[in-house]
Design an enzyme around this catalytic site. Structure first.
Site, PDB file in Angstrom:
ATOM      1  N   GLY A  46     -76.427  69.888  46.934  1.00  0.00           N
ATOM      2  CA  GLY A  46     -77.448  70.424  47.827  1.00  0.00           C
ATOM      3  C   GLY A  46     -77.790  71.838  47.405  1.00  0.00           C
ATOM      4  O   GLY A  46     -76.980  72.517  46.750  1.00  0.00           O
ATOM      5  N   GLN A  51     -80.951  80.330  48.191  1.00  0.00           N
ATOM      6  CA  GLN A  51     -80.033  80.394  47.057  1.00  0.00           C
ATOM      7  C   GLN A  51     -80.750  80.639  45.733  1.00  0.00           C
ATOM      8  O   GLN A  51     -80.108  81.002  44.743  1.00  0.00           O
ATOM      9  CB  GLN A  51     -79.192  79.113  46.963  1.00  0.00           C
ATOM     10  CG  GLN A  51     -78.170  78.989  48.097  1.00  0.00           C
ATOM     11  CD  GLN A  51     -77.372  77.713  47.967  1.00  0.00           C
ATOM     12  OE1 GLN A  51     -77.845  76.642  48.319  1.00  0.00           O
ATOM     13  NE2 GLN A  51     -76.157  77.805  47.441  1.00  0.00           N
ATOM     14  N   CYS A  89     -69.756  75.561  47.457  1.00  0.00           N
ATOM     15  CA  CYS A  89     -71.091  76.138  47.580  1.00  0.00           C
ATOM     16  C   CYS A  89     -71.480  76.696  46.217  1.00  0.00           C
ATOM     17  O   CYS A  89     -70.670  77.379  45.577  1.00  0.00           O
ATOM     18  CB  CYS A  89     -71.078  77.259  48.621  1.00  0.00           C
ATOM     19  SG  CYS A  89     -72.674  78.088  48.801  1.00  0.00           S
ATOM     20  N   LEU A  90     -72.683  76.408  45.767  1.00  0.00           N
ATOM     21  CA  LEU A  90     -73.114  76.892  44.447  1.00  0.00           C
ATOM     22  C   LEU A  90     -73.190  78.415  44.397  1.00  0.00           C
ATOM     23  O   LEU A  90     -73.205  78.993  43.314  1.00  0.00           O
ATOM     24  CB  LEU A  90     -74.461  76.273  44.067  1.00  0.00           C
ATOM     25  CG  LEU A  90     -74.430  74.762  43.798  1.00  0.00           C
ATOM     26  CD1 LEU A  90     -75.841  74.231  43.598  1.00  0.00           C
ATOM     27  CD2 LEU A  90     -73.564  74.437  42.588  1.00  0.00           C
ATOM     28  N   HIS A 131     -74.480  72.268  55.923  1.00  0.00           N
ATOM     29  CA  HIS A 131     -74.278  73.389  55.003  1.00  0.00           C
ATOM     30  C   HIS A 131     -75.622  74.009  54.606  1.00  0.00           C
ATOM     31  O   HIS A 131     -75.783  75.237  54.622  1.00  0.00           O
ATOM     32  CB  HIS A 131     -73.522  72.871  53.768  1.00  0.00           C
ATOM     33  CG  HIS A 131     -73.207  73.903  52.738  1.00  0.00           C
ATOM     34  ND1 HIS A 131     -71.929  74.354  52.502  1.00  0.00           N
ATOM     35  CD2 HIS A 131     -74.012  74.577  51.858  1.00  0.00           C
ATOM     36  CE1 HIS A 131     -71.966  75.264  51.529  1.00  0.00           C
ATOM     37  NE2 HIS A 131     -73.211  75.408  51.119  1.00  0.00           N
ATOM     38  N   GLU A 132     -76.592  73.144  54.266  1.00  0.00           N
ATOM     39  CA  GLU A 132     -77.884  73.658  53.783  1.00  0.00           C
ATOM     40  C   GLU A 132     -78.702  74.281  54.918  1.00  0.00           C
ATOM     41  O   GLU A 132     -79.356  75.310  54.730  1.00  0.00           O
ATOM     42  CB  GLU A 132     -78.681  72.556  53.085  1.00  0.00           C
ATOM     43  CG  GLU A 132     -77.982  71.873  51.910  1.00  0.00           C
ATOM     44  CD  GLU A 132     -77.347  72.816  50.913  1.00  0.00           C
ATOM     45  OE1 GLU A 132     -77.817  73.962  50.759  1.00  0.00           O
ATOM     46  OE2 GLU A 132     -76.341  72.422  50.290  1.00  0.00           O
ATOM     47  N   HIS A 135     -77.537  77.678  55.490  1.00  0.00           N
ATOM     48  CA  HIS A 135     -78.086  78.635  54.512  1.00  0.00           C
ATOM     49  C   HIS A 135     -79.421  79.202  55.005  1.00  0.00           C
ATOM     50  O   HIS A 135     -79.734  80.375  54.777  1.00  0.00           O
ATOM     51  CB  HIS A 135     -78.328  77.965  53.155  1.00  0.00           C
ATOM     52  CG  HIS A 135     -77.154  78.018  52.220  1.00  0.00           C
ATOM     53  ND1 HIS A 135     -76.558  79.200  51.833  1.00  0.00           N
ATOM     54  CD2 HIS A 135     -76.460  77.044  51.579  1.00  0.00           C
ATOM     55  CE1 HIS A 135     -75.562  78.943  50.992  1.00  0.00           C
ATOM     56  NE2 HIS A 135     -75.479  77.627  50.823  1.00  0.00           N
TER      57      HIS A 135
END
Ligand code: ZN
Length: 182
Positions: A46, A51, A89-90, A131-132, A135
């Site tokens: 995701g 990000q 998480c990226l 999670h997204e 963000h």
């Protein structure tokens, strides 16, 4: 392909709430493509627009071989939690920690053409939606951990090789062992 650099923890854009999408135009479709390309390249499960430095309420997902995106998401969560599931998480390359999340999520929003969509996910898909969407509110997975776990996570963050390198030009390719990060 338009792969963008992924912002790392410490970059203020990750703490800035994103604005709702108003114009479902060509620029938005390019953003969805950039997010998709960047997520698949990472690789990730995701990716949210902040990000890659864009303050709009858009995310992409790739879970259980299902690729998609959602704009202006609104979540309805189950009260039943998965307390133990590991999450990455990226923007925190190479790290994953147990993070409590609702087991099921219904995500309502729009596709890039402005058509209403409703997505229903369980387990990793539900985790990804939460999670997204977090963000987009400037919330990071470390905020969702219990205090003891957060302390351990922050220690690992401080010791990570990328720690303090939040300049947007820095690009990392995480080689996570436990599946794709978000
Ligand atoms: Zn993330």
């Amino acid at each position: 392909m338009a792969i963008q650099s992924i912002r790392l923890f410490g970059d203020p854009v990750l703490r800035t709430p994103a604005a709702p999408v108003v114009d479902f135009d060509k620029e938005l479709r390019k953003l969805v493509k950039d997010l998709t390309d960047t997520m698949m390249d990472a690789p990730g499960a995701g990716l949210a627009a902040p990000q890659i430095g864009v303050g709009l309420r858009v995310f992409t997902y790739y879970v259980d071989e299902q690729l998609g995106h959602l704009i202006n998401p609104d979540l309805d969560l189950s009260s039943e939690l998965d307390e133990e599931g590991e999450e990455g998480c990226l923007s925190f390359p190479g790290l994953a920690f147990p993070t409590p999340r609702a087991i099921r999520a219904v995500a309502k929003g729009f596709n890039m053409h402005g058509e209403p969509v409703m997505l229903e996910g369980t387990d990793l898909m539900a985790r990804c939606f939460q999670h997204e969407t977090d963000h987009l509110d400037g919330i990071l997975f470390i905020d969702r951990m219990d205090p003891k776990q957060r302390k351990l996570a922050m220690k690992a963050v401080r010791e990570a090789e990328w720690s303090g390198l939040s300049a947007p030009v820095v690009k990392f390719s995480p080689h996570a062992t436990g599946g794709r990060a978000l």
